[in-house]
Design a protein around this motif. Sequence first.
Motif, short mmCIF file in Angstrom:
data_model
loop_
_atom_site.label_atom_id
_atom_site.label_comp_id
_atom_site.label_asym_id
_atom_site.label_seq_id
_atom_site.Cartn_x
_atom_site.Cartn_y
_atom_site.Cartn_z
N ASP A 70 -0.67 8.01 0.76
CA ASP A 70 0.42 7.83 1.78
C ASP A 70 0.37 6.40 2.14
N ILE A 111 1.99 4.43 -0.80
CA ILE A 111 3.31 4.63 -0.63
C ILE A 111 4.05 4.00 0.26
N ASP A 112 3.58 4.02 1.76
CA ASP A 112 3.95 3.05 2.57
C ASP A 112 3.91 1.37 2.37
N GLN A 120 6.74 0.95 0.06
CA GLN A 120 7.98 0.81 0.37
C GLN A 120 8.22 -0.18 1.69
N ASN A 121 7.54 -1.04 2.08
CA ASN A 121 7.52 -2.03 3.00
C ASN A 121 7.56 -3.32 2.26
#
Length: 204
Positions: free
Chosen positions: A192, A195-196, A199-200
Motif C-alpha cells: 500500500d 502504491i501510494d 500515485q502521488n
Amino acid sequence: MDDFYLPKKSKHRPSSVTYSHHLRVEIFYAIIDLQLQELNNRFDVVSGNLLLGMTSLNPTNTFANFDKEKIMILAKHYLNEFGESKLRELSYQLDTFIIHMRRGDPILSNLKEIGDLAEALVNANLVEIYSLVYLLVKLTLILPVATATVERAFSSMKHIKNELHSSIGDAFLSDYLVCYIEKDIFVNISNDAIIDRFQNMKMR
C-alpha cells in the motif's frame, strides 16, 4: 626415508629414487602445482595483483609480508587516485612508513589486520604524514566489499534479466536490482505504501 622407493606394481624392483624424493617431488610438489594452477585459473592478473598488494599491507608480525613493489602495483590500479606525481610521493612515504611501523611504538605494535592499521594511524595522528598510505589502506578495506557487491549484482542479474525482461532498460534494470538485492529492507515496506508513493508522483 633414504631407502629406495618400492613401487606397488614392482615391489621386488626398487626404483632409482628414495622415499624422500618420491614424497617431496612426485606427491607434495605435484599437489602444490595443481593448487597453484587452480588459483591462477580462478584469479586473473589484476585480481592477483590486488590480493598480493593487500597482503603486503597486512601489519601482522611487524609487517612480515611488506613488499613495496607489490604495494606500488596495487596503487597503480587506482588511476583516479594515484597519478604519476602521487605515485612518486607514495614511494617516498612507504620508505619512511615501514621504518616508522617497525620502530616499536606501542600504538603501532601487535596489529593483526589492515583495519587495525587504519585505526592505529588515526590514533597516532599519522594520517597527514602518511596521507597516501592511509588512502591506499582505506581503498584496500573497501575493495572486498565492493567486489562482493558487484558479484551480488551480477548474480542477481541472472534472475532479473531473463527471457521475459530481455529488453529491459538500464534505469529500470538498476531500480529492479536494488529492490532484488536489498529485499530484506523492502520486505518491511507494505504494498500500500508503494502504491501510494507512485500515485502521488507527478506525471512526467
